[in-house]
Design a protein around this motif. Structure first.
Motif, PDB file in Angstrom:
ATOM      1  N   ALA A 417       9.438   5.185  -0.506  1.00  0.00           N
ATOM      2  CA  ALA A 417       8.559   4.963   0.647  1.00  0.00           C
ATOM      3  C   ALA A 417       7.196   4.566   0.113  1.00  0.00           C
ATOM      4  O   ALA A 417       6.585   5.299  -0.671  1.00  0.00           O
ATOM      5  CB  ALA A 417       8.461   6.208   1.506  1.00  0.00           C
ATOM      6  N   MET A 418       6.715   3.401   0.519  1.00  0.00           N
ATOM      7  CA  MET A 418       5.447   2.867   0.031  1.00  0.00           C
ATOM      8  C   MET A 418       4.438   2.756   1.163  1.00  0.00           C
ATOM      9  O   MET A 418       4.813   2.654   2.330  1.00  0.00           O
ATOM     10  CB  MET A 418       5.683   1.488  -0.606  1.00  0.00           C
ATOM     11  CG  MET A 418       6.454   1.567  -1.919  1.00  0.00           C
ATOM     12  SD  MET A 418       7.306   0.029  -2.375  1.00  0.00           S
ATOM     13  CE  MET A 418       8.828   0.229  -1.442  1.00  0.00           C
ATOM     14  N   ASN A 419       3.184   2.816   0.813  1.00  0.00           N
ATOM     15  CA  ASN A 419       2.088   2.735   1.774  1.00  0.00           C
ATOM     16  C   ASN A 419       2.149   3.875   2.791  1.00  0.00           C
ATOM     17  O   ASN A 419       2.037   3.675   4.000  1.00  0.00           O
ATOM     18  CB  ASN A 419       2.099   1.378   2.492  1.00  0.00           C
ATOM     19  CG  ASN A 419       0.816   1.116   3.262  1.00  0.00           C
ATOM     20  OD1 ASN A 419      -0.260   1.535   2.849  1.00  0.00           O
ATOM     21  ND2 ASN A 419       0.921   0.436   4.384  1.00  0.00           N
ATOM     22  N   LEU A 420       2.320   5.092   2.281  1.00  0.00           N
ATOM     23  CA  LEU A 420       2.444   6.250   3.164  1.00  0.00           C
ATOM     24  C   LEU A 420       1.147   6.571   3.901  1.00  0.00           C
ATOM     25  O   LEU A 420       1.168   7.307   4.893  1.00  0.00           O
ATOM     26  CB  LEU A 420       2.884   7.467   2.349  1.00  0.00           C
ATOM     27  CG  LEU A 420       4.336   7.431   1.854  1.00  0.00           C
ATOM     28  CD1 LEU A 420       4.579   8.549   0.848  1.00  0.00           C
ATOM     29  CD2 LEU A 420       5.294   7.561   3.032  1.00  0.00           C
ATOM     30  N   LEU A 421       0.018   6.054   3.433  1.00  0.00           N
ATOM     31  CA  LEU A 421      -1.268   6.329   4.081  1.00  0.00           C
ATOM     32  C   LEU A 421      -1.678   5.235   5.059  1.00  0.00           C
ATOM     33  O   LEU A 421      -2.803   5.259   5.571  1.00  0.00           O
ATOM     34  CB  LEU A 421      -2.360   6.492   3.011  1.00  0.00           C
ATOM     35  CG  LEU A 421      -2.152   7.631   2.007  1.00  0.00           C
ATOM     36  CD1 LEU A 421      -3.292   7.657   0.996  1.00  0.00           C
ATOM     37  CD2 LEU A 421      -2.043   8.967   2.719  1.00  0.00           C
ATOM     38  N   ASP A 422      -0.756   4.296   5.328  1.00  0.00           N
ATOM     39  CA  ASP A 422      -1.099   3.181   6.234  1.00  0.00           C
ATOM     40  C   ASP A 422      -2.433   2.557   5.837  1.00  0.00           C
ATOM     41  O   ASP A 422      -3.372   2.451   6.633  1.00  0.00           O
ATOM     42  CB  ASP A 422      -1.164   3.650   7.695  1.00  0.00           C
ATOM     43  CG  ASP A 422       0.182   4.097   8.217  1.00  0.00           C
ATOM     44  OD1 ASP A 422       1.196   3.715   7.624  1.00  0.00           O
ATOM     45  OD2 ASP A 422       0.208   4.861   9.201  1.00  0.00           O
ATOM     46  N   LYS A 423      -2.511   2.121   4.579  1.00  0.00           N
ATOM     47  CA  LYS A 423      -3.804   1.693   4.034  1.00  0.00           C
ATOM     48  C   LYS A 423      -4.368   0.501   4.803  1.00  0.00           C
ATOM     49  O   LYS A 423      -3.642  -0.323   5.357  1.00  0.00           O
ATOM     50  CB  LYS A 423      -3.667   1.357   2.555  1.00  0.00           C
ATOM     51  CG  LYS A 423      -2.866   0.112   2.245  1.00  0.00           C
ATOM     52  CD  LYS A 423      -2.884  -0.151   0.752  1.00  0.00           C
ATOM     53  CE  LYS A 423      -2.099  -1.419   0.423  1.00  0.00           C
ATOM     54  NZ  LYS A 423      -2.080  -1.708  -1.023  1.00  0.00           N
ATOM     55  N   GLU A 424      -5.671   0.419   4.768  1.00  0.00           N
ATOM     56  CA  GLU A 424      -6.409  -0.641   5.465  1.00  0.00           C
ATOM     57  C   GLU A 424      -7.149  -1.495   4.445  1.00  0.00           C
ATOM     58  O   GLU A 424      -7.673  -0.998   3.446  1.00  0.00           O
ATOM     59  CB  GLU A 424      -7.396  -0.035   6.452  1.00  0.00           C
ATOM     60  CG  GLU A 424      -8.124  -1.070   7.299  1.00  0.00           C
ATOM     61  CD  GLU A 424      -9.100  -0.425   8.271  1.00  0.00           C
ATOM     62  OE1 GLU A 424      -8.946  -0.616   9.476  1.00  0.00           O
ATOM     63  OE2 GLU A 424     -10.010   0.283   7.796  1.00  0.00           O
ATOM     64  N   LYS A 425      -7.186  -2.778   4.702  1.00  0.00           N
ATOM     65  CA  LYS A 425      -7.963  -3.721   3.910  1.00  0.00           C
ATOM     66  C   LYS A 425      -9.090  -4.244   4.793  1.00  0.00           C
ATOM     67  O   LYS A 425      -8.863  -4.698   5.912  1.00  0.00           O
ATOM     68  CB  LYS A 425      -7.089  -4.883   3.440  1.00  0.00           C
ATOM     69  CG  LYS A 425      -7.837  -5.996   2.742  1.00  0.00           C
ATOM     70  CD  LYS A 425      -6.901  -7.160   2.432  1.00  0.00           C
ATOM     71  CE  LYS A 425      -7.623  -8.332   1.826  1.00  0.00           C
ATOM     72  NZ  LYS A 425      -6.717  -9.496   1.603  1.00  0.00           N
ATOM     73  N   ARG A 426     -10.318  -4.177   4.261  1.00  0.00           N
ATOM     74  CA  ARG A 426     -11.494  -4.591   5.032  1.00  0.00           C
ATOM     75  C   ARG A 426     -12.224  -5.708   4.288  1.00  0.00           C
ATOM     76  O   ARG A 426     -12.500  -5.578   3.082  1.00  0.00           O
ATOM     77  CB  ARG A 426     -12.432  -3.398   5.248  1.00  0.00           C
ATOM     78  CG  ARG A 426     -11.826  -2.305   6.104  1.00  0.00           C
ATOM     79  CD  ARG A 426     -12.685  -1.053   6.082  1.00  0.00           C
ATOM     80  NE  ARG A 426     -12.684  -0.439   4.742  1.00  0.00           N
ATOM     81  CZ  ARG A 426     -11.745   0.393   4.315  1.00  0.00           C
ATOM     82  NH1 ARG A 426     -10.726   0.711   5.115  1.00  0.00           N
ATOM     83  NH2 ARG A 426     -11.808   0.912   3.100  1.00  0.00           N
ATOM     84  N   GLU A 427     -12.534  -6.773   5.009  1.00  0.00           N
ATOM     85  CA  GLU A 427     -13.262  -7.898   4.435  1.00  0.00           C
ATOM     86  C   GLU A 427     -14.517  -8.161   5.262  1.00  0.00           C
ATOM     87  O   GLU A 427     -14.449  -8.235   6.494  1.00  0.00           O
ATOM     88  CB  GLU A 427     -12.395  -9.156   4.407  1.00  0.00           C
ATOM     89  CG  GLU A 427     -11.174  -9.043   3.499  1.00  0.00           C
ATOM     90  CD  GLU A 427     -10.313 -10.282   3.550  1.00  0.00           C
ATOM     91  OE1 GLU A 427     -10.392 -11.102   2.629  1.00  0.00           O
ATOM     92  OE2 GLU A 427      -9.556 -10.421   4.530  1.00  0.00           O
ATOM     93  N   THR A 428     -15.639  -8.297   4.577  1.00  0.00           N
ATOM     94  CA  THR A 428     -16.909  -8.578   5.238  1.00  0.00           C
ATOM     95  C   THR A 428     -17.402  -9.946   4.780  1.00  0.00           C
ATOM     96  O   THR A 428     -17.588 -10.171   3.574  1.00  0.00           O
ATOM     97  CB  THR A 428     -17.959  -7.507   4.914  1.00  0.00           C
ATOM     98  OG1 THR A 428     -17.459  -6.224   5.314  1.00  0.00           O
ATOM     99  CG2 THR A 428     -19.257  -7.794   5.657  1.00  0.00           C
TER     100      THR A 428
END
Length: 471
Positions: A417-428
């Protein structure tokens, strides 16, 4: 199968529904590989021969349906694209090695031929039906690379504490990229020496030092001479550059490693790279086909350098009574410097973080013939730049876990199981305006931002089941 549904509203907070877009990708990939090698006694030494062949095939069909009704009742086909790639690689090599007292000498030659027949063709849409193919310029292409690399290697072991390894490799390559836009040819020849030294003052301590010249060749995806939409991210386009030169570097490494017990190890390594013809994706001033992003192009942006420190630790937890549990940790601090092709000022490499780390554990249950574990990965934010914009990219940590069951000596079933933290990518994004290149650069130098935008992307958990068998 990969599906993406985008819903657009007129304002925030969510206002009236505007439109939807449904993208469906049907991806088929196959890889084949055959290898044959052998060593034979010949005179005072050994003769070695090897042959290899591999092929990668991809057939991906992408369809896009659009509409303006929230219930998808007016769904209509708007776009259809067929991606077809066939990579073939032939390799052959021969070497001769022999030992004399405390020295080992090996010399030989490697041959390699790599080809790609590629196309990414968009089809006309007639009343919601797929029509005739309408390939863009350069969208049907071939890449061919041929290499001949003779080399020699000398290993010296004067005593139990010291080992010296010196090598010299002459790499020659010819590359052709052909499409309806014409033919672009590149020839290169590089002499790559290397020298490595290992010092073992005790049974548990080891020091290493090395200096070497290395070559990084452009990936075929970067050489393809056409405009690929939604690359490197959704709103942008990527135009390949068949005229790319190889990236070369002189590297220096110095490290220390210490064994911990029977199976543990801890180490530290310092590295430095002086790079010529650095390859980076450059954001041009050209607006992408979506109208929301930029056209990117891989370029050799000049000379640069990078340096850093790597820490590694891995050991079973025998000291606390857990011999079947292994703990690992690695951390890298790094920095870099290259002159920006637009501003002329020094900056870090594109999207290079200042640190990366990974920590985790693996636990084995012998009575069940099984194991499980988890790892956490994280990195610092990166920085990207173009002619008229600056971009900072930030990522959340990524947590993975697995459980693995072995059946006999030959079969393994693994659930991950990958990305268990529901990761977020942020671009400014910070955009600078101007009627000319000089005016844009002047506004950048003065910090006069014309527009600022923040994008975030979050994805869910990915589950994967793998079955492995050895015959």
């Amino acid at each position: 199968d990969e599906d993406e549904t985008s819903l657009t509203y007129n304002e925030l907070p969510r206002g009236d529904f505007d439109e939807f877009e449904i993208q469906a990708e049907r991806i088929k990939q196959k890889t084949y590989a055959l290898d044959l090698d052998g060593e034979f006694d010949a005179g005072p030494g050994t003769l070695g021969l090897d042959l290899s062949w591999s092929r990668y095939k991809e057939d991906t069909k992408t369809s896009v349906d659009v509409g303006e009704e929230a219930d998808f009742s007016d769904r209509e086909l708007d776009e259809y694209v067929d991606l077809d790639i066939k990579d073939t690689e032939w390799g052959a090599g021969a070497f001769y090695k022999f030992k004399a007292a405390a020295a080992d000498l090996k010399f030989g030659v490697d041959f390699l031929k790599k080809t790609r027949d590629g196309s990414e063709v968009e089809f006309d849409i007639d009343d919601g039906v797929v029509g005739d193919p309408d390939p863009a310029p350069g969208a049907v292409y071939t890449v061919e690379e041929r290499r001949i690399d003779p080399y020699v290697r000398l290993t010296l072991e004067p005593n139990d504490m010291w080992t010296f390894d010196a090598g010299l490799r002459y790499e020659t390559a010819k590359r052709d990229v052909t499409s309806d836009l014409g033919k672009v040819s590149k020839d290169s020849d590089e002499l790559n020496p290397s020298l490595h030294a290992t010092f073992k003052p005790t049974d548990v301590d080891q020091f290493r030092a090395s200096v070497a010249r290395t070559v990084r060749r452009p990936d075929f995806d970067l050489l393809a001479p056409y405009l690929a939409e939604e690359e490197p991210i959704d709103d942008d386009d990527l135009r390949g550059n068949p005229a790319l030169d190889n990236e070369t570097a002189w590297g220096l490494d110095v490290g220390y490693e210490r064994r911990l017990g029977a199976r543990g190890v801890v180490g530290i390594n310092f590295f430095y790279r002086d790079i010529k013809d650095l390859i980076e994706l450059v954001a041009t001033s050209e607006v992408s086909s979506s109208g929301l992003g930029r056209v990117y192009e891989p370029r050799n942006v000049g000379s640069g350098k990078t340096w850093g420190v790597e820490l590694d630790f891995s050991t079973p937890l025998d000291v606390v009574g857990l011999p079947n549990t292994g703990l690992f940790f690695n951390y890298t601090w790094l920095d870099s410097e290259v002159k920006d092709p637009f501003t002329g000022k020094n900056r870090p490499f594109t999207n290079q973080p200042s640190y990366v780390y990974n920590i985790g554990f693996v636990h084995t249950v012998p009575t069940w013939n099984a194991s499980f574990g988890a790892s956490l990965y994280d990195r610092d934010m990166g920085f990207e730049t173009g002619l008229d914009e600056d971009v900072t990219v930030d990522y959340d940590p990524d947590l993975e876990a697995f459980v693995e069951k072995r059946f006999g000596d030959r079969y393994v079933v693994r659930l991950a199981a990958m990305n268990l933290l529901d990761k977020e990518k942020r671009e400014t994004y910070r955009t600078y305006d101007g009627d000319s290149v000089d005016e844009i650069l002047a506004n950048r130098a003065a910090g006069k931002i014309n527009d600022s935008e923040r994008e975030s992307e979050r994805s869910g958990v990915l589950y994967q089941v793998t079955f492995r068998a050895a015959f």
